[in-house]
Write a protein that holds these residues in place. Structure first.
Motif, mmCIF file in Angstrom:
data_model
loop_
_atom_site.group_PDB
_atom_site.id
_atom_site.type_symbol
_atom_site.label_atom_id
_atom_site.label_comp_id
_atom_site.label_asym_id
_atom_site.label_seq_id
_atom_site.Cartn_x
_atom_site.Cartn_y
_atom_site.Cartn_z
ATOM 1 N N ASP A 129 0.814 -1.217 0.000
ATOM 2 C CA ASP A 129 0.000 0.000 0.000
ATOM 3 C C ASP A 129 0.847 1.267 0.000
ATOM 4 O OD1 ASP A 129 -2.330 -1.444 -0.099
ATOM 5 O OD2 ASP A 129 -2.731 -1.314 2.055
ATOM 6 N N ASP A 185 1.367 2.808 -3.371
ATOM 7 C CA ASP A 185 0.197 3.346 -4.065
ATOM 8 C C ASP A 185 0.182 4.873 -3.968
ATOM 9 O OD1 ASP A 185 -2.278 3.959 -5.126
ATOM 10 O OD2 ASP A 185 -3.312 2.344 -4.061
ATOM 11 N N ASP A 186 0.271 5.526 -5.115
ATOM 12 C CA ASP A 186 0.310 6.988 -5.154
ATOM 13 C C ASP A 186 -1.036 7.627 -4.810
ATOM 14 O OD1 ASP A 186 2.990 6.976 -5.873
ATOM 15 O OD2 ASP A 186 2.526 6.933 -8.020
ATOM 16 N N ARG A 187 -2.098 6.864 -4.855
ATOM 17 C CA ARG A 187 -3.425 7.417 -4.569
ATOM 18 C C ARG A 187 -3.655 7.628 -3.079
ATOM 19 N NH1 ARG A 187 -6.792 2.855 -7.303
ATOM 20 N NH2 ARG A 187 -5.172 1.742 -6.171
ATOM 21 N N ILE A 188 -2.833 7.005 -2.240
ATOM 22 C CA ILE A 188 -3.000 7.119 -0.788
ATOM 23 C C ILE A 188 -2.337 8.397 -0.296
ATOM 24 C CG2 ILE A 188 -2.514 6.034 1.441
ATOM 25 C CD1 ILE A 188 -2.624 3.335 0.025
ATOM 26 N N ASP A 189 -3.065 9.149 0.510
ATOM 27 C CA ASP A 189 -2.605 10.429 1.040
ATOM 28 C C ASP A 189 -1.384 10.244 1.945
ATOM 29 O OD1 ASP A 189 -3.151 13.315 1.379
ATOM 30 O OD2 ASP A 189 -3.470 12.727 3.484
ATOM 31 N N HIS A 190 -0.519 11.248 1.968
ATOM 32 C CA HIS A 190 0.723 11.155 2.753
ATOM 33 C C HIS A 190 0.451 11.049 4.251
ATOM 34 C CE1 HIS A 190 0.047 15.489 3.192
ATOM 35 N NE2 HIS A 190 0.860 15.429 4.220
ATOM 36 N N LYS A 237 -0.272 7.467 4.817
ATOM 37 C CA LYS A 237 0.974 6.703 4.694
ATOM 38 C C LYS A 237 1.840 6.851 5.943
ATOM 39 C CE LYS A 237 1.460 6.359 -0.274
ATOM 40 N NZ LYS A 237 2.326 6.581 -1.424
#
Length: 75
Positions: free
Chosen positions: A28, A31-36, A39
Protein backbone atom coordinates in the motif's frame (compact mmCIF):
# COMPACT_ATOMS: atom_id res chain seq x y z
CA UNK A 1 5.70 -5.34 30.94
CA UNK A 2 3.47 -8.25 29.99
CA UNK A 3 4.38 -11.84 29.30
CA UNK A 4 2.71 -14.44 27.13
CA UNK A 5 3.23 -18.18 26.98
CA UNK A 6 2.77 -19.60 23.51
CA UNK A 7 3.79 -22.86 21.92
CA UNK A 8 5.85 -23.27 18.74
CA UNK A 9 2.81 -23.60 16.48
CA UNK A 10 1.27 -20.41 17.86
CA UNK A 11 4.57 -18.58 17.44
CA UNK A 12 4.74 -19.59 13.77
CA UNK A 13 1.15 -18.41 13.31
CA UNK A 14 1.99 -15.04 14.87
CA UNK A 15 5.02 -14.75 12.61
CA UNK A 16 2.88 -15.54 9.57
CA UNK A 17 0.16 -13.02 10.49
CA UNK A 18 2.63 -10.24 11.17
CA UNK A 19 4.48 -10.92 7.91
CA UNK A 20 1.25 -10.78 5.90
CA UNK A 21 0.26 -7.50 7.55
CA UNK A 22 3.68 -5.96 6.92
CA UNK A 23 3.57 -7.15 3.29
CA UNK A 24 0.20 -5.47 2.87
CA UNK A 25 1.50 -2.20 4.30
CA UNK A 26 4.58 -2.28 2.05
CA UNK A 27 2.34 -2.86 -0.95
CA UNK A 28 0.00 0.00 0.00
CA UNK A 29 2.89 2.40 0.60
CA UNK A 30 3.70 2.17 -3.11
CA UNK A 31 0.20 3.35 -4.06
CA UNK A 32 0.31 6.99 -5.15
CA UNK A 33 -3.42 7.42 -4.57
CA UNK A 34 -3.00 7.12 -0.79
CA UNK A 35 -2.61 10.43 1.04
CA UNK A 36 0.72 11.16 2.75
CA UNK A 37 -0.99 11.53 6.15
CA UNK A 38 -2.40 8.02 5.83
CA UNK A 39 0.97 6.70 4.69
CA UNK A 40 2.61 8.24 7.75
CA UNK A 41 0.25 6.33 10.05
CA UNK A 42 0.86 3.17 8.00
CA UNK A 43 4.61 3.61 8.57
CA UNK A 44 4.01 3.94 12.31
CA UNK A 45 1.96 0.75 12.26
CA UNK A 46 4.74 -0.99 10.34
CA UNK A 47 7.27 0.02 13.01
CA UNK A 48 5.06 -1.45 15.72
CA UNK A 49 4.51 -4.66 13.78
CA UNK A 50 8.21 -4.98 13.06
CA UNK A 51 9.06 -4.64 16.75
CA UNK A 52 6.64 -7.50 17.46
CA UNK A 53 8.03 -9.49 14.54
CA UNK A 54 11.56 -9.26 15.94
CA UNK A 55 10.36 -11.13 19.03
CA UNK A 56 9.04 -14.16 17.15
CA UNK A 57 11.12 -14.37 13.95
CA UNK A 58 14.67 -15.44 13.28
CA UNK A 59 17.30 -12.76 12.62
CA UNK A 60 17.48 -13.91 9.00
CA UNK A 61 13.72 -13.32 8.56
CA UNK A 62 13.97 -9.96 10.31
CA UNK A 63 16.53 -8.75 7.78
CA UNK A 64 14.01 -9.28 4.98
CA UNK A 65 11.50 -6.95 6.64
CA UNK A 66 13.86 -4.41 8.19
CA UNK A 67 12.59 -0.97 7.25
CA UNK A 68 14.91 1.11 5.08
CA UNK A 69 15.87 4.17 7.10
CA UNK A 70 15.29 6.63 4.27
CA UNK A 71 11.86 5.49 3.20
CA UNK A 72 10.32 4.30 6.46
CA UNK A 73 11.50 6.96 8.86
CA UNK A 74 10.74 9.97 6.72
CA UNK A 75 7.46 11.70 7.63
Amino acid sequence: MLGVLINEKEMKELEYLIKREMDEILFDLKDDRIDHVVKRSMKERYKILFSLFKRVASPKECLKYMPAKKSMYKG
